[in-house]
Motif scaffolding. Structure first.
Motif, short mmCIF file in Angstrom:
data_model
loop_
_atom_site.label_atom_id
_atom_site.label_comp_id
_atom_site.label_asym_id
_atom_site.label_seq_id
_atom_site.Cartn_x
_atom_site.Cartn_y
_atom_site.Cartn_z
N ALA A 1 0.31 4.39 -2.47
CA ALA A 1 0.07 5.75 -1.99
C ALA A 1 1.07 6.75 -2.56
N HIS B 1 -5.33 7.67 0.70
CA HIS B 1 -4.79 7.21 1.98
C HIS B 1 -5.57 7.82 3.14
N TRP C 1 0.82 -1.21 0.00
CA TRP C 1 0.00 0.00 0.00
C TRP C 1 0.85 1.26 0.00
N THR D 1 -7.29 0.30 0.73
CA THR D 1 -6.69 1.02 1.86
C THR D 1 -6.73 0.28 3.20
N TYR E 1 -8.39 5.69 5.47
CA TYR E 1 -7.98 5.55 6.87
C TYR E 1 -9.01 6.20 7.80
N TYR F 1 -9.80 2.94 -3.10
CA TYR F 1 -10.33 3.02 -1.73
C TYR F 1 -10.41 1.64 -1.10
#
Length: 332
Positions: free
Chosen positions: A209, A248, A205, A292, A252, A289
């Motif tokens: 990102a 990100h 990830w 994530t 989150y 998405y």
């Protein structure tokens, strides 16, 4: 930019009226440190009195925590990031505490930040133990959209680092995941995931990102780093400020803040609302998405393994939300 020369205190007793006068740029005659809390960092409220022009009745001060925590933040490139943001950084176009002063001392791995106590204007700190409402998450995503839109593919200060977790992290991260999963099993909350899968997704990830349009990220927008004032959700604790992909922060914040049921029911609409506020339509937004949760899961498993950064109940609540989202994404 804040340019006052400020010494980094070695202990809370050094936050004297003289020190606070330098930090605030006005004559402080009384400074009383209260409500000291030790976590990833050490933080306190300082009550103030003035001679001449008055300033805030109290401020919030963050300084370095224990040596192990300082070393961990150093490894993440997070020990001085918030102080650098305060001293040299850009104006942040979203709800956040006003910053008064900051300083660093690299020899001691130490830093200090003096900021607004948002409770003076009705701010209420949020917590993972009380999930945010769908409306609060929508408000927070609107604030993040303002931040991301302002810095979209724009030049950023040199201290703002991209997300990077190279191969050297693999054995260290995997050991932390193994320990965390063992702790979960002993707690009666096993995950049906292996340390290797989590490590690969966690490191992968970071690469995702760092691709695509880059912007300024809060970097760590879980509910414990947010507060509510009126109908607005604000963000504090900027020590993981980064450059990276918009998604990100969005994934989150959304996943860590909502109950699993609310997230499943409303995540598509919340993502669409964020994109409307952003004013852009990044390619493959939904697919990105859905990738994530593994980073949030990995981050909180490492936090759980360390055992000193966050309370047990906060870790478990957050891990369960990210684990559920990761399982949902695997089923797509």
């Amino acid at each position: 930019m804040i340019s006052r020369v400020l010494a980094v205190p070695r202990n809370w007793s050094e936050l004297t009226p003289t020190w606070m006068s330098v930090a605030l740029g006005r004559t402080v005659t009384h400074a009383r440190v209260t409500d000291v809390v030790d976590g990833t960092n050490s933080r306190a409220v300082v009550e103030l009195g003035y001679a001449g022009p008055a300033g805030p009745a109290r401020v919030f001060v963050k300084r370095e925590g224990r040596l192990l925590n300082r070393l961990a933040l150093t490894a993440l490139g997070a020990r001085e990031a918030e102080a650098d943001l305060v001293r040299h950084g850009p104006v942040l176009p979203l709800e956040h505490p006003a910053f008064h002063a900051a300083a660093t001392e690299r020899r001691r791995l130490a830093a200090v930040v003096v900021m607004e106590d948002v409770t003076l204007r009705g701010g209420r700190p949020n917590s993972a133990l009380t999930p945010l409402t769908v409306e609060q998450v929508a408000a927070g995503l609107g604030e993040l959209a303002r931040l991301h839109a302002t810095f979209w593919d724009a030049p950023l200060p040199a201290f703002v680092r991209p997300w990077r977790l190279g191969p050297a992290w693999a054995p260290v991260a995997r050991a932390g995941f193994v320990h965390a999963l063992q702790k979960l099993r002993r707690s009666g909350l096993p995950l049906d995931l292996g340390a290797g899968e989590i490590e690969r997704g966690f490191r992968g990830w970071a690469r995702v990102a760092a691709t695509g349009p880059q912007t300024l990220l809060h970097g760590d927008p879980h509910p414990g780093n947010t507060y509510t004032v009126g109908d607005t959700v604000g963000f504090y604790d900027w020590q993981l400020v980064r450059s990276g992909s918009w998604v990100h922060d969005v994934g989150y914040f959304l996943t860590s803040s909502l109950t699993v049921a609310d997230r499943r029911e409303h995540e598509r609409a919340l993502l669409a609302g964020y994109l409307d506020a952003l004013g852009r339509r990044p390619a493959d937004a939904w697919r990105l998405y859905r990738r994530t949760p593994v980073f949030g899961l990995g981050s909180w498993l490492q936090t759980w393994a360390a055992g000193t950064f966050q309370p047990r109940d906060v870790c478990l609540a957050t891990i369960q939300r990210f684990a559920a989202a990761h399982r949902d994404a695997r089923g797509d």
